[in-house]
Design an enzyme around this catalytic site. Structure first.
Site, mmCIF file in Angstrom:
data_model
loop_
_atom_site.group_PDB
_atom_site.id
_atom_site.type_symbol
_atom_site.label_atom_id
_atom_site.label_comp_id
_atom_site.label_asym_id
_atom_site.label_seq_id
_atom_site.Cartn_x
_atom_site.Cartn_y
_atom_site.Cartn_z
ATOM 1 N N GLY A 19 7.724 -3.203 6.843
ATOM 2 C CA GLY A 19 7.389 -2.281 7.617
ATOM 3 C C GLY A 19 6.894 -2.655 8.857
ATOM 4 N N GLY A 86 15.571 -4.284 0.457
ATOM 5 C CA GLY A 86 16.855 -5.032 0.658
ATOM 6 C C GLY A 86 16.638 -6.416 0.216
ATOM 7 N N GLY A 122 5.753 -9.333 5.688
ATOM 8 C CA GLY A 122 4.503 -9.403 4.866
ATOM 9 C C GLY A 122 4.788 -10.311 3.595
ATOM 10 N N GLY A 124 5.814 -9.665 0.528
ATOM 11 C CA GLY A 124 7.330 -9.334 0.184
ATOM 12 C C GLY A 124 8.325 -10.344 0.642
ATOM 13 N N ASP A 148 -1.949 -3.530 6.500
ATOM 14 C CA ASP A 148 -2.881 -3.423 5.458
ATOM 15 C C ASP A 148 -3.710 -4.606 5.528
ATOM 16 O OD1 ASP A 148 -1.302 -1.225 4.851
ATOM 17 O OD2 ASP A 148 -0.517 -2.184 2.989
ATOM 18 N N ARG A 183 -17.794 21.634 8.194
ATOM 19 C CA ARG A 183 -16.743 21.177 7.282
ATOM 20 C C ARG A 183 -17.072 19.628 6.835
ATOM 21 N NH1 ARG A 183 -11.662 23.837 10.127
ATOM 22 N NH2 ARG A 183 -11.739 25.958 8.853
ATOM 23 N N MET A 190 -3.452 4.494 5.650
ATOM 24 C CA MET A 190 -2.674 3.778 4.743
ATOM 25 C C MET A 190 -3.491 2.540 4.338
ATOM 26 S SD MET A 190 0.954 3.759 7.079
ATOM 27 C CE MET A 190 2.185 4.920 6.494
ATOM 28 N N GLU A 243 -5.013 5.546 1.130
ATOM 29 C CA GLU A 243 -3.999 6.319 0.397
ATOM 30 C C GLU A 243 -3.733 5.750 -0.952
ATOM 31 O OE1 GLU A 243 -0.230 5.377 2.246
ATOM 32 O OE2 GLU A 243 -0.275 3.163 2.122
#
Ligand code: F6P
Length: 369
Positions: A19, A86, A122, A124, A148, A183, A190, A243
């Site tokens: 990413g 990939g 990253g 991976g 992250d 509120r 993320m 998330e």
């Protein structure tokens, strides 16, 4: 490094994979300036990560010193493009199933005559590029990036700080509208498996509740924290959720189906949490899902500085022939470590770490007590 002997490399490839995030172009620029400007190397920018090396001819562009100006430093995204799926060792086929295409990558490296490859990615991607070193010619130096900030081996990865700035700015904008309408505002940020963005943005944005996947949460303490605010006369609450947090019922929320070979697409847990908060507190709640705005845009100062530092250091490692290393950020400065330390090794938030202690010290509810 200045006095080191050159290992004789002439042509260096650089690629971005996984990413995107802010600061990738700052690192690419630094690689070009150091490699071409200082060491006189040819620099080839590989398009679309390692996938660009699989094609014949490989997809690349020659990167010249003239391109590596300050405009590139400021630019968001990556000029080289990137892919976040990939894995060449399990490449998804259009008809379903996977196949091993790693030999195509080695062929691409040979076709381009690359003596060194700097891969900005990253966890991976580090695992894949580390494995490529053992299956053929892949003289690789890694640079860590991920908003992250959960990559093992390094205290900091390119992109994180800019993402935190974006989330903090969102909280600054949500606070007045929350107060105008009495509120609870839930901001979903993320962080695929880690709560570093939520924790840092929550502290910087002055929130009341932070929910992260590393600390299991329950509704009772969160509702009690919001009630306590009300009892003190406060008419709004700010909640930031990562998330990857589960719902009050313990479910993971996905944004939709994932493409073949891709990681699960997280997103949307803020909605059910906001709804559950309304039921538990009686207050009106709204949710903002920040999404990819955290990845785009111009990098902040830290990502420019770290990206530049890591780019220069990575080139020097390659010139010294020190392949299989990853550049890391430790104790406020650039260093390097064996890539094994980062390959597939995650660094989630440690529930005992300083930032968690700071959040608790500020009276922020983390959902567990
Ligand atoms: O790992 C970085 C990250 O931005 C995660 O925080 C997020 O879950 C994921 O990537 C989103 O990926 P994609 O761009 O494929 O939607």
């Amino acid at each position: 490094m200045e006095a080191m002997q050159q290992s004789g490399i002439k042509r260096l490839g650089v690629l971005t994979t996984g990413g995107d995030c802010a600061g990738l172009n700052a690192a690419i620029r630094a690689v070009v300036r150091r490699a071409a400007g200082h060491w006189g190397l040819e620099v080839y920018g590989i398009h679309q990560g390692t996938v660009g090396l699989m094609d014949n001819p490989p997809r690349y562009e020659r990167l010249e010193l003239g391109q590596a100006d300050a405009a590139l430093l400021r630019a968001g995204g990556t000029i080289l493009g990137s892919v976040n799926r990939g894995d060449p060792f399990a490449y998804p086929l259009p008809e379903g199933g996977v196949t091993d295409l790693s030999a195509k990558i080695h062929a691409g490296v040979a076709r381009l005559g690359l003596d060194a490859i700097i891969g900005i990615g990253g966890d991976g991607s580090m695992r894949i590029m580390h494995r490529l070193m053992s299956t053929g010619h892949f003289p690789f130096v890694g640079i860590p990036k991920t908003i992250d900030n959960d990559l093992g081996a390094t205290e900091y990865a390119i992109g994180h700080h800019t993402a935190v700035e974006v989330a903090m700015e969102a909280l600054d904008r949500l606070q007045p509208t929350a107060a105008s309408h009495n509120r609870i505002m839930v901001l979903e940020v993320m962080g695929r498996d880690a709560g570093h963005i939520a924790l840092a943005a929550g502290i910087a944005g002055g929130v009341d509740v932070i929910l992260i996947p590393e600390i299991p949460w329950r509704m009772a303490p969160v509702a009690a924290a919001i009630k306590a605010l009300r009892d003190r006369g406060r008419n709004f609450a700010l909640v930031v959720v990562a998330e990857a947090v589960r719902t009050a019922e313990g479910e993971t929320v996905l944004a939709g189906p994932s493409a073949p070979g891709a990681m699960p697409r997280l997103g949307g847990v803020g909605g059910p949490i906001a709804h559950a908060l309304e039921e538990a507190t009686g207050a009106e709640a709204r949710v903002t899902v920040l999404g990819h705005v955290q990845r785009g845009g111009s990098p902040g100062a830290l990502d420019r500085i770290v990206g530049s530092s890591m780019g220069v250091h990575a080139v020097d490692l390659a010139v010294a022939g020190r392949f299989g290393r990853i550049v890391v950020w430790r104790e406020g400065r650039v260093a390097d470590a064996p890539v094994e330390e980062a390959a597939g090794a995650a660094r989630p938030v440690d529930p005992n770490d300083d930032m968690v202690r700071v959040a608790r010290g500020l009276g922020i509810c983390l959902g567990d007590q």
